[in-house]
Design a protein around this motif. Structure first.
Motif, short mmCIF file in Angstrom:
data_model
loop_
_atom_site.label_atom_id
_atom_site.label_comp_id
_atom_site.label_asym_id
_atom_site.label_seq_id
_atom_site.Cartn_x
_atom_site.Cartn_y
_atom_site.Cartn_z
N PHE A 1 80.08 4.32 98.50
CA PHE A 1 81.04 3.33 99.00
C PHE A 1 82.36 4.00 99.29
O PHE A 1 82.85 4.81 98.49
CB PHE A 1 81.24 2.21 97.97
CG PHE A 1 82.30 1.23 98.37
CD1 PHE A 1 82.00 0.21 99.27
CD2 PHE A 1 83.59 1.32 97.88
CE1 PHE A 1 82.98 -0.69 99.66
CE2 PHE A 1 84.58 0.41 98.26
CZ PHE A 1 84.27 -0.60 99.15
N LEU A 2 82.94 3.66 100.42
CA LEU A 2 84.24 4.19 100.85
C LEU A 2 84.99 3.04 101.48
O LEU A 2 84.49 2.43 102.43
CB LEU A 2 84.01 5.31 101.86
CG LEU A 2 85.22 6.01 102.44
CD1 LEU A 2 85.75 7.02 101.43
CD2 LEU A 2 84.83 6.75 103.72
N ASN A 3 86.18 2.71 100.96
CA ASN A 3 86.94 1.64 101.59
C ASN A 3 88.02 2.23 102.49
O ASN A 3 88.03 3.44 102.75
CB ASN A 3 87.50 0.66 100.54
CG ASN A 3 88.71 1.18 99.80
OD1 ASN A 3 89.15 2.31 99.97
ND2 ASN A 3 89.27 0.34 98.95
N SER A 4 88.93 1.40 102.96
CA SER A 4 89.94 1.87 103.92
C SER A 4 90.85 2.94 103.33
O SER A 4 91.30 3.83 104.05
CB SER A 4 90.76 0.69 104.44
OG SER A 4 91.42 0.04 103.38
N ALA A 5 91.11 2.88 102.04
CA ALA A 5 91.94 3.91 101.41
C ALA A 5 91.25 5.28 101.47
O ALA A 5 91.87 6.28 101.79
CB ALA A 5 92.26 3.53 99.97
#
Length: 120
Positions: free
Chosen positions: A54-58
């Motif tokens: 998982f990788l978010n916008s940050a």
């Protein structure tokens, strides 16, 4: 403190494999910290994301900043083996317009002309 990672040199390119499963606002700053300080060296980097789920916008912002910093220093970043969820995010934001995305580390090393002793 940085997240756990593996860093190797193979055929003149660095292969960086973060071992974090998730990157979000709590660890995005430390996710690529070992590389960010060295980006001005302008090296070839294969960023192995095979462990990342998982990788978010940050986290995406950290990747984009590293791509920018490496390019400004004459280096190059190739993203390797992203998991399906992470690959879908990269496709959605069209990350391939600024950094190549390869199916494996071996593919990235071949593209760099820097094949190492191990497959990827």
């Amino acid at each position: 403190m940085s997240e756990p990672y593996e860093l190797n040199e193979r055929g003149g390119a660095l292969v960086f494999k973060p071992l974090a499963k998730t990157v979000d606002q709590t660890n995005a700053d430390s996710f690529l910290a070992p590389l960010a300080a060295r980006a001005a060296e302008g090296f070839k980097l294969a960023l192995d994301l095979s462990e990342l789920r998982f990788l978010n916008s940050a986290g995406l912002g950290a990747v984009v900043m590293l791509v920018r910093d490496l390019k400004q220093a004459g280096g190059e970043l190739r993203i390797c083996a992203p998991t399906p969820t992470v690959r879908a995010l990269f496709k959605m934001v069209r990350l391939e317009n600024i950094a190549a995305i390869d199916d494996s580390v071996a593919d990235a090393l071949r593209a760099f002309g820097a094949e190492g002793p191990e497959g990827g």
